[in-house]
Motif scaffolding. Sequence first.
Motif, PDB file in Angstrom:
ATOM      1  N   ALA A 118      19.024 -15.300  -9.065  1.00  0.00           N
ATOM      2  CA  ALA A 118      17.913 -14.080  -8.838  1.00  0.00           C
ATOM      3  C   ALA A 118      18.486 -12.956  -8.255  1.00  0.00           C
ATOM      4  CB  ALA A 118      16.716 -14.629  -8.441  1.00  0.00           C
ATOM      5  N   LYS A 119      17.895 -11.890  -8.906  1.00  0.00           N
ATOM      6  CA  LYS A 119      18.375 -10.418  -8.182  1.00  0.00           C
ATOM      7  C   LYS A 119      17.091  -9.834  -7.935  1.00  0.00           C
ATOM      8  CE  LYS A 119      22.561 -10.390 -10.190  1.00  0.00           C
ATOM      9  NZ  LYS A 119      23.755 -10.441  -9.386  1.00  0.00           N
ATOM     10  N   SER A 120      17.192  -9.344  -6.505  1.00  0.00           N
ATOM     11  CA  SER A 120      16.095  -8.564  -6.057  1.00  0.00           C
ATOM     12  C   SER A 120      15.443  -7.448  -7.056  1.00  0.00           C
ATOM     13  CB  SER A 120      16.376  -7.629  -4.737  1.00  0.00           C
ATOM     14  OG  SER A 120      17.269  -6.748  -4.700  1.00  0.00           O
ATOM     15  N   ALA A 121      14.221  -7.351  -6.907  1.00  0.00           N
ATOM     16  CA  ALA A 121      13.623  -6.444  -7.899  1.00  0.00           C
ATOM     17  C   ALA A 121      13.866  -4.851  -7.795  1.00  0.00           C
ATOM     18  CB  ALA A 121      11.969  -6.279  -7.837  1.00  0.00           C
ATOM     19  N   ALA A 122      13.934  -4.396  -6.540  1.00  0.00           N
ATOM     20  CA  ALA A 122      14.298  -3.007  -6.638  1.00  0.00           C
ATOM     21  C   ALA A 122      15.866  -2.542  -6.542  1.00  0.00           C
ATOM     22  CB  ALA A 122      13.507  -2.401  -5.386  1.00  0.00           C
ATOM     23  N   LEU A 123      16.665  -3.126  -5.781  1.00  0.00           N
ATOM     24  CA  LEU A 123      18.062  -2.829  -5.654  1.00  0.00           C
ATOM     25  C   LEU A 123      19.001  -3.697  -6.425  1.00  0.00           C
ATOM     26  CD1 LEU A 123      18.126  -2.128  -1.826  1.00  0.00           C
ATOM     27  CD2 LEU A 123      18.012  -0.490  -3.727  1.00  0.00           C
ATOM     28  N   ASN A 124      18.730  -4.785  -7.113  1.00  0.00           N
ATOM     29  CA  ASN A 124      19.301  -5.633  -7.900  1.00  0.00           C
ATOM     30  C   ASN A 124      20.338  -6.307  -7.051  1.00  0.00           C
ATOM     31  OD1 ASN A 124      19.745  -7.052 -10.435  1.00  0.00           O
ATOM     32  ND2 ASN A 124      21.347  -5.620 -11.034  1.00  0.00           N
ATOM     33  N   ILE A 125      19.946  -6.807  -5.810  1.00  0.00           N
ATOM     34  CA  ILE A 125      20.917  -7.462  -4.863  1.00  0.00           C
ATOM     35  C   ILE A 125      20.525  -8.922  -5.158  1.00  0.00           C
ATOM     36  CG2 ILE A 125      21.623  -7.980  -2.457  1.00  0.00           C
ATOM     37  CD1 ILE A 125      20.807  -4.921  -2.010  1.00  0.00           C
ATOM     38  N   PRO A 126      21.616  -9.882  -5.098  1.00  0.00           N
ATOM     39  CA  PRO A 126      21.208 -11.405  -5.197  1.00  0.00           C
ATOM     40  C   PRO A 126      20.307 -11.643  -4.001  1.00  0.00           C
ATOM     41  CG  PRO A 126      23.724 -10.860  -5.408  1.00  0.00           C
ATOM     42  CD  PRO A 126      23.190  -9.643  -5.184  1.00  0.00           C
ATOM     43  N   VAL A 127      19.399 -12.302  -4.408  1.00  0.00           N
ATOM     44  CA  VAL A 127      18.236 -12.794  -3.429  1.00  0.00           C
ATOM     45  C   VAL A 127      18.780 -13.540  -2.201  1.00  0.00           C
ATOM     46  CG1 VAL A 127      16.022 -13.748  -3.118  1.00  0.00           C
ATOM     47  CG2 VAL A 127      16.369 -12.362  -5.073  1.00  0.00           C
ATOM     48  N   TRP A 128      19.792 -14.425  -2.362  1.00  0.00           N
ATOM     49  CA  TRP A 128      20.169 -15.310  -1.448  1.00  0.00           C
ATOM     50  C   TRP A 128      20.927 -14.484  -0.238  1.00  0.00           C
ATOM     51  CZ3 TRP A 128      25.319 -15.215   0.202  1.00  0.00           C
ATOM     52  CH2 TRP A 128      26.293 -14.512  -0.830  1.00  0.00           C
ATOM     53  N   ILE A 129      21.261 -13.416  -0.421  1.00  0.00           N
ATOM     54  CA  ILE A 129      21.792 -12.296   0.631  1.00  0.00           C
ATOM     55  C   ILE A 129      20.563 -12.110   1.818  1.00  0.00           C
ATOM     56  CG2 ILE A 129      22.542 -10.062   1.176  1.00  0.00           C
ATOM     57  CD1 ILE A 129      24.437 -10.185  -1.231  1.00  0.00           C
ATOM     58  N   TYR A 130      19.518 -11.907   1.322  1.00  0.00           N
ATOM     59  CA  TYR A 130      18.460 -11.666   2.216  1.00  0.00           C
ATOM     60  C   TYR A 130      18.003 -13.209   2.822  1.00  0.00           C
ATOM     61  CZ  TYR A 130      17.478  -7.412  -0.322  1.00  0.00           C
ATOM     62  OH  TYR A 130      17.621  -6.095  -0.734  1.00  0.00           O
ATOM     63  N   TYR A 131      18.168 -14.048   2.240  1.00  0.00           N
ATOM     64  CA  TYR A 131      17.911 -15.340   2.390  1.00  0.00           C
ATOM     65  C   TYR A 131      18.793 -15.834   3.711  1.00  0.00           C
ATOM     66  CZ  TYR A 131      14.931 -16.557  -1.370  1.00  0.00           C
ATOM     67  OH  TYR A 131      13.852 -16.339  -2.317  1.00  0.00           O
ATOM     68  N   LEU A 132      19.994 -15.669   3.555  1.00  0.00           N
ATOM     69  CA  LEU A 132      21.294 -16.013   4.634  1.00  0.00           C
ATOM     70  C   LEU A 132      20.854 -15.563   6.113  1.00  0.00           C
ATOM     71  CD1 LEU A 132      23.843 -17.216   4.420  1.00  0.00           C
ATOM     72  CD2 LEU A 132      24.980 -14.875   4.044  1.00  0.00           C
ATOM     73  N   GLY A 133      19.694 -14.661   6.243  1.00  0.00           N
ATOM     74  CA  GLY A 133      19.634 -13.976   7.532  1.00  0.00           C
ATOM     75  C   GLY A 133      19.017 -15.226   8.399  1.00  0.00           C
ATOM     76  N   LEU A 134      18.084 -16.078   7.800  1.00  0.00           N
ATOM     77  CA  LEU A 134      17.519 -17.208   8.739  1.00  0.00           C
ATOM     78  C   LEU A 134      18.505 -18.011   9.143  1.00  0.00           C
ATOM     79  CD1 LEU A 134      14.699 -17.984   9.820  1.00  0.00           C
ATOM     80  CD2 LEU A 134      14.610 -19.611   7.813  1.00  0.00           C
TER      81      LEU A 134
END
Length: 159
Positions: A118-134
Motif C-alpha cells: 500500500a502507498k500513502s494517499a497523498a505522497l504515494n510513500i509506502p505505508v510501512w515507512i510510517y509504521y516503522l517508527g513505532l
Amino acid sequence: MKKLLFGFSLEHWLVALCMAGMVIIAFLNVLSRYIFHFSLAATEEITINLFVWMTVIGIGIAFKRGGHMGMVTFFNHFPLRAQKTCIVIYSLLAALLFLVLDYYMIQAIYDEITLFEAKSAALNIPVWIYYLGLPVLSVFIFHGIYCDAVRKLAGPEEE
C-alpha cells in the motif's frame, strides 16, 4: 541515555526535531495558502506521522521521569519488599505491553511489504515507512521503563 549537545539527551533532540518539522511544515502550508492560494494538503500526512513518532518518544521520556500516573493509595502502605515486587511486576508488564505492540506492528510492516504494498494517499510513500517508527522508536520506551524501575528500586533501602 547519554547527554548530548547542551545537556539534552537523544530523545529530547528527536522530539525537538519532530516538533520543528511540524512547525516548519505548518508555516509553509500557511504561507502557500496566503501567497500562492494553494494548499499543501499532502504535508498533513507527514505532520500526523511526526506527531505519532514524537508521542512514542514522549512515552519513553515520561517513563524515564516516572511521569506516568499510578495508583499509590495502597502501594504507599505496602512494606518495602512488596513495593519493590510491585515495581518489578509493573515494569515487566509495561515492557510486555510494548513488546506485544511491536510484534503486531512488525507483522503489519511485513504484510505491507510482502502482500499489500500500500502507498500513502497523498505522497504515494509506502505505508510501512510510517509504521516503522513505532518498533524503532520504542527503544526509548524500553530504556525509559528500565531507568524508571532502576531508580525506584534503588530508592529507600530496607532497614
